[in-house]
Motif scaffolding. Structure first.
Motif, PDB file in Angstrom:
ATOM      1  N   TYR A 162      11.096  -9.699   0.708  1.00  0.00           N
ATOM      2  CA  TYR A 162      10.120  -8.768   1.270  1.00  0.00           C
ATOM      3  C   TYR A 162       8.936  -9.495   1.892  1.00  0.00           C
TER       4      TYR A 162
ATOM      5  N   PHE B 243      11.847 -10.329   7.518  1.00  0.00           N
ATOM      6  CA  PHE B 243      11.594  -8.963   7.030  1.00  0.00           C
ATOM      7  C   PHE B 243      10.267  -8.457   7.588  1.00  0.00           C
TER       8      PHE B 243
ATOM      9  N   HIS C 133       3.090   8.981  12.383  1.00  0.00           N
ATOM     10  CA  HIS C 133       3.322   7.628  12.906  1.00  0.00           C
ATOM     11  C   HIS C 133       2.087   6.758  12.738  1.00  0.00           C
TER      12      HIS C 133
ATOM     13  N   VAL D 199       1.718   5.543   9.189  1.00  0.00           N
ATOM     14  CA  VAL D 199       2.555   4.384   8.821  1.00  0.00           C
ATOM     15  C   VAL D 199       1.845   3.096   9.232  1.00  0.00           C
TER      16      VAL D 199
ATOM     17  N   GLY E  13      -3.315  -1.568   5.967  1.00  0.00           N
ATOM     18  CA  GLY E  13      -3.923  -1.718   4.642  1.00  0.00           C
ATOM     19  C   GLY E  13      -3.229  -2.796   3.841  1.00  0.00           C
ATOM     20  N   ALA E  14      -1.890  -2.824   3.940  1.00  0.00           N
ATOM     21  CA  ALA E  14      -1.130  -3.843   3.215  1.00  0.00           C
ATOM     22  C   ALA E  14      -1.463  -5.227   3.757  1.00  0.00           C
TER      23      ALA E  14
ATOM     24  N   ARG F 139      -4.232 -12.027  -6.169  1.00  0.00           N
ATOM     25  CA  ARG F 139      -3.719 -11.506  -7.425  1.00  0.00           C
ATOM     26  C   ARG F 139      -3.421 -12.684  -8.333  1.00  0.00           C
TER      27      ARG F 139
ATOM     28  N   THR G   4      -7.168  -8.691  -9.836  1.00  0.00           N
ATOM     29  CA  THR G   4      -6.725  -8.337  -8.495  1.00  0.00           C
ATOM     30  C   THR G   4      -7.907  -7.991  -7.607  1.00  0.00           C
TER      31      THR G   4
ATOM     32  N   ASP H 110      -8.124  -6.290  -3.835  1.00  0.00           N
ATOM     33  CA  ASP H 110      -7.351  -5.768  -2.720  1.00  0.00           C
ATOM     34  C   ASP H 110      -8.205  -4.822  -1.892  1.00  0.00           C
TER      35      ASP H 110
ATOM     36  N   VAL I  21      -6.663  -1.400  -0.291  1.00  0.00           N
ATOM     37  CA  VAL I  21      -6.160  -0.224  -1.011  1.00  0.00           C
ATOM     38  C   VAL I  21      -6.698   1.076  -0.419  1.00  0.00           C
TER      39      VAL I  21
ATOM     40  N   VAL J 206      -4.904   1.990   2.592  1.00  0.00           N
ATOM     41  CA  VAL J 206      -3.568   2.515   2.286  1.00  0.00           C
ATOM     42  C   VAL J 206      -3.651   3.977   1.869  1.00  0.00           C
ATOM     43  N   TRP J 207      -4.619   4.304   0.999  1.00  0.00           N
ATOM     44  CA  TRP J 207      -4.745   5.708   0.567  1.00  0.00           C
ATOM     45  C   TRP J 207      -5.120   6.603   1.743  1.00  0.00           C
TER      46      TRP J 207
ATOM     47  N   CYS K 204      -2.078   7.360   3.515  1.00  0.00           N
ATOM     48  CA  CYS K 204      -1.256   8.356   2.810  1.00  0.00           C
ATOM     49  C   CYS K 204      -1.782   9.771   3.071  1.00  0.00           C
TER      50      CYS K 204
ATOM     51  N   MET L 226      -0.825  10.853   6.413  1.00  0.00           N
ATOM     52  CA  MET L 226       0.599  11.192   6.435  1.00  0.00           C
ATOM     53  C   MET L 226       0.840  12.600   5.892  1.00  0.00           C
TER      54      MET L 226
END
Lengths: 281, 479
Positions: free
Chosen positions: B84, B89, B188, B191, B197-198, B207, B395, B397, B400, B403-404, B407, B410
């Protein structure tokens, strides 16, 4: 435990419902249909009561957690979701035609819970990783989505059967002639996925949020996570093929069946075949 | 009455051809890229399956237990062992993002028209192409009918807009749930936001793990790649760790009480548990493991072989413990949580007058083993109060939140896409001799069957609005 006994009887009731729906289809008897529906609602009611009772029992044992914490409880809940979604659909569409394909799913999953040797029906206390309110949101959304995908798969199977008959050029006879028209089945395959896909997404997102609290990472490429993403990809594929490429009928029905196979593997396969963090259910 | 033609409903029409055709011709070029989307989704799904079957990031020894050396080498070179994060990938994900952007961009040009040119006015040809149409003759003046129609549409659909207003002709336009058109772009976009975010997390975050013994503090963490990262200006002290079990033996709770100290000043003291991490200055501490680091206190029974008397003595590691009423003493030198499978053991240095110093092991679970030693005193372990260490995952990050946010976008996108449908209704009133010609048309973005029913209802209500008016007239009442 009383709840476990209740679940066992519910299993047999679902079997009875399945048989009734099949007979309704075979004999085209409206009366049998009504009985099937009535019995299904009663079964669902007992099923609900049993779930609530198991919750009470867990309090009596001094643990007090929702019955959503292991394989047994999740199977029971999955079956409940399928029965509920199907009956709501039946009520809304005023047609019990997919009952004979949906009810077997409700029956099979709860039967597996009661009969499979590896599935313990004990109420266990929650290990630290499961002690979170995300548990409820995550499990409920995941299984509602799985249930809509199960319905979608049931309808797809009906589509494929009817379509096969049509391709063979034979005149539709007997119970197949009772199936709704191919167009309606096709539309229903899509609609159930249109419900299941957002729910699956919420299930994955709540799982990620939870993982971020429990494991310090919202995504770890754990086998369970990865397989839920694979499932998500399959249904994303379905939606793109259907909405943007105008795929219809046989091909999308097959995709829906493949999608449900991915669901089943995400649910069982990962636990039995692959090791990972997500080993409760 | 009764002479108005029945409304024209086209059965089995293929989607509102006109608008979708528009989308499609512009998509024409990017059809290949939609194929790409489908191909990418399939490749990503299949690759991910490999990733779950081949254990990821295991040690070479573990791999060699499953695979031949050559297979292991090949898998390693192809990046299947940390798939991954492997270049190919990540490349596939990047390609999917690009494909998403291009596809969305091309479609957006068409969708924009629904917002810049709302389609309020239609050419005859466009009107004819609409999937749902109705036509009937209404007695009375257009100006009299208009308000009734506005009322019906407001009640059953949504407030219409008066688009054309000349004396003999009116055009009403009403539309609903327009955001349904942009739902797919939200999905879209979301995503991309999630992937962004990642990305932020992987570049700006870290981490790692740190083990802190009770009473000790840490001001840095060692990452998985061996790099050391200092906490920005603070240190974390483990006050206490505790673990509790259910009667079944399953763990019930792991708890570390942490104190954050900044420039010698205690900022806060808080417990962390699994599912309840602590975040300070963007760094989050998670309870992830624990272990026994040593002995906080050991209670030993000291039996005097001469008098047969036994006394319990509390001892700490490394400090001299005198035996009362004698000049003997002992010292706990080492502790092992599990000495060669025999369980917890303490190494004791024992000093008695007129005897060489003795060094020996005492086992908590095997008290008899220490007894063979000559000497006046016999030692057994009554209790060992362990000093724990707590394994914390540390951690950072900063991605995050992004990312939320992705979401949430989405979810909004799903709502717009699956539970909304852009529906439009046009009503044209043209005054003619002997009445007003009413033409009504409708189109919907999705759920054609549902809209057909809605349209029929509205069509019916418009006819009845006329009837109500007529009946009103027949009764002799002037409106």
């Amino acid at each position: 435990m009383i709840s476990t006994k209740m679940f066992s009887s519910v299993t047999f009731l679902y079997l009875a419902c399945t048989v009734l729906y099949f007979n309704f289809l075979a004999f085209r008897s409206e009366r049998l249909g009504k009985i099937a529906t009535g019995l299904s609602w009663i079964t669902l009611l007992i099923h609900t009561a049993a779930i609530l009772w198991r919750w009470v029992e867990s309090y009596q044992l001094g643990m007090g957690h929702a019955p959503l914490s292991n394989m047994y409880e999740s199977l029971v809940f999955f079956s409940w979701c399928i029965a509920l979604l199907y009956l709501l659909w039946e009520r809304k569409m005023k047609s019990r035609i997919i009952g004979s394909f949906a009810m077997p799913f409700a029956f099979l999953f709860i039967a597996y819970a009661s009969l499979a040797p590896g599935v313990s029906d004990r109420i266990d206390p929650l290990i630290p990783a499961l002690q979170s309110n995300w548990l409820h949101a995550h499990v409920i959304t995941c299984f509602l989505s799985y249930a809509s995908f199960a319905l979608s798969c049931a309808v797809s199977v009906m589509y494929l059967i009817k379509n096969k008959k049509k391709e063979q050029g034979g005149k539709e006879t007997g119970w197949i002639s009772l199936f709704p028209p191919l167009d309606s089945l096709d539309a229903l395959v899509y609609k159930t996925i249109a419900v299941g896909f957002p729910l699956l997404t919420i299930g994955i997102v709540t799982g990620a949020a939870w993982a971020n609290y429990a494991w310090g990472s919202y995504w770890s490429w754990d086998p369970k996570e990865t397989w839920s993403l694979i499932t998500w990809f399959v249904y994303a594929l379905f939606l793109h093929a259907r909405l943007a490429r105008e795929w219809r009928g046989k091909r999308t029905a097959l995709l829906s069946v493949i999608g449900f196979a991915a669901v089943v593997f995400t649910y069982f396969g990962v636990n039995y075949v692959l090791a990972g963090l997500h080993s409760y259910a | 009455m009764g002479q108005s033609p029945t409304p024209v409903f086209l059965p089995g029409y293929p989607l509102s051809k006109k608008e979708e055709k528009g989308v499609f011709s512009s998509l024409g070029d990017s059809l290949s890229s939609l194929k790409l989307t489908i191909a990418l989704l399939i490749i990503l799904a299949v690759a991910s399956i490999f990733g779950t079957v081949i254990p990821q990031n295991a040690s070479p020894e573990e791999y060699l237990r499953f695979y031949k050396f050559s297979t292991y080498k090949i898998l390693k070179i192809l990046g299947f062992l940390d798939m991954y994060h492997a270049g190919w990938f990540v490349f596939l994900l990047a390609l999917l993002s690009l494909n998403l952007v291009v596809c969305s961009w091309r479609r957006l040009r068409v969708t924009r028209k629904f917002f810049s040119l709302p389609g309020e006015r239609l050419e005859d040809e466009q009107w004819q192409a609409l999937p749902l149409r109705g036509k009937f003759l209404q007695q009375g003046l257009a100006a009299d009918i208009l308000p009734r129609f506005q009322e019906v549409l407001s009640r059953l659909f949504t407030r219409p807009k008066l688009v054309e207003d000349s004396k003999q002709a009116y055009l009403l336009f009403a539309e609903k749930e327009k955001p349904s058109r942009i739902g797919v772009y939200c999905i879209h976009l979301s995503v991309l936001v999630i992937l962004a975010g990642a990305l932020i997390g992987s570049f700006l975050g870290f981490r790692g793990n740190v083990n802190i013994e009770e009473g000790q503090a840490a001001d840095q963490v060692i990452l998985r790649n061996g790099q050391q990262v200092r906490f920005p200006g603070f240190s974390v002290q483990l006050e206490k760790f505790s673990v509790s079990f259910y009667s079944t033996g399953a763990p019930k709770e792991f708890k570390s009480i942490l104190t954050i100290t900044e420039k010698g000043r205690k900022i806060l003291t808080e417990p962390i548990l699994v599912n309840h991490p602590l975040t300070y200055k963007g760094i989050t501490f998670y309870q992830s493991s624990y272990g026994v680091a040593g002995v906080a206190e050991a209670i030993l029974a000291v039996k005097d072989r001469q008098s047969g008397k036994e006394v319990a003595v509390a001892a700490q590691m490394g400090s001299r413990t005198e035996i009362q009423g004698s000049s003997s003493f002992f010292l706990l030198d080492r502790f092992l949580p599990d000495l060669q499978g025999m369980g917890p053991a303490l190494q004791v240095i024992f000093s008695e007058p007129n005897r060489p110093q003795q060094k020996f092991w005492v086992f908590q679970n095997h008290p008899g083993l220490a007894d063979r030693r000559a000497g006046r005193y016999r030692l057994t372990i009554k209790k060992i109060e362990p000093r724990y260490y707590s394994g914390l995952q540390v951690t950072k990050d900063p991605g995050v939140g992004v990312v939320w946010a992705g979401c949430l976008i989405m979810m909004a996108g799903f709502y717009m896409t699956f539970f909304m449908s852009h529906r439009r209704i046009w009503v044209r009133l043209t005054e003619k001799e002997g009445g007003t010609l009413v033409a009504i048309a409708g189109s919907s973005h999705r759920d054609r069957t549902g809209f057909e029913e809605e349209f029929k209802k509205i069509d019916q209500a418009l006819r009845e609005a006329r009837r109500a008016q007529e009946e009103n007239k027949e009764r002799g009442g002037q409106p």
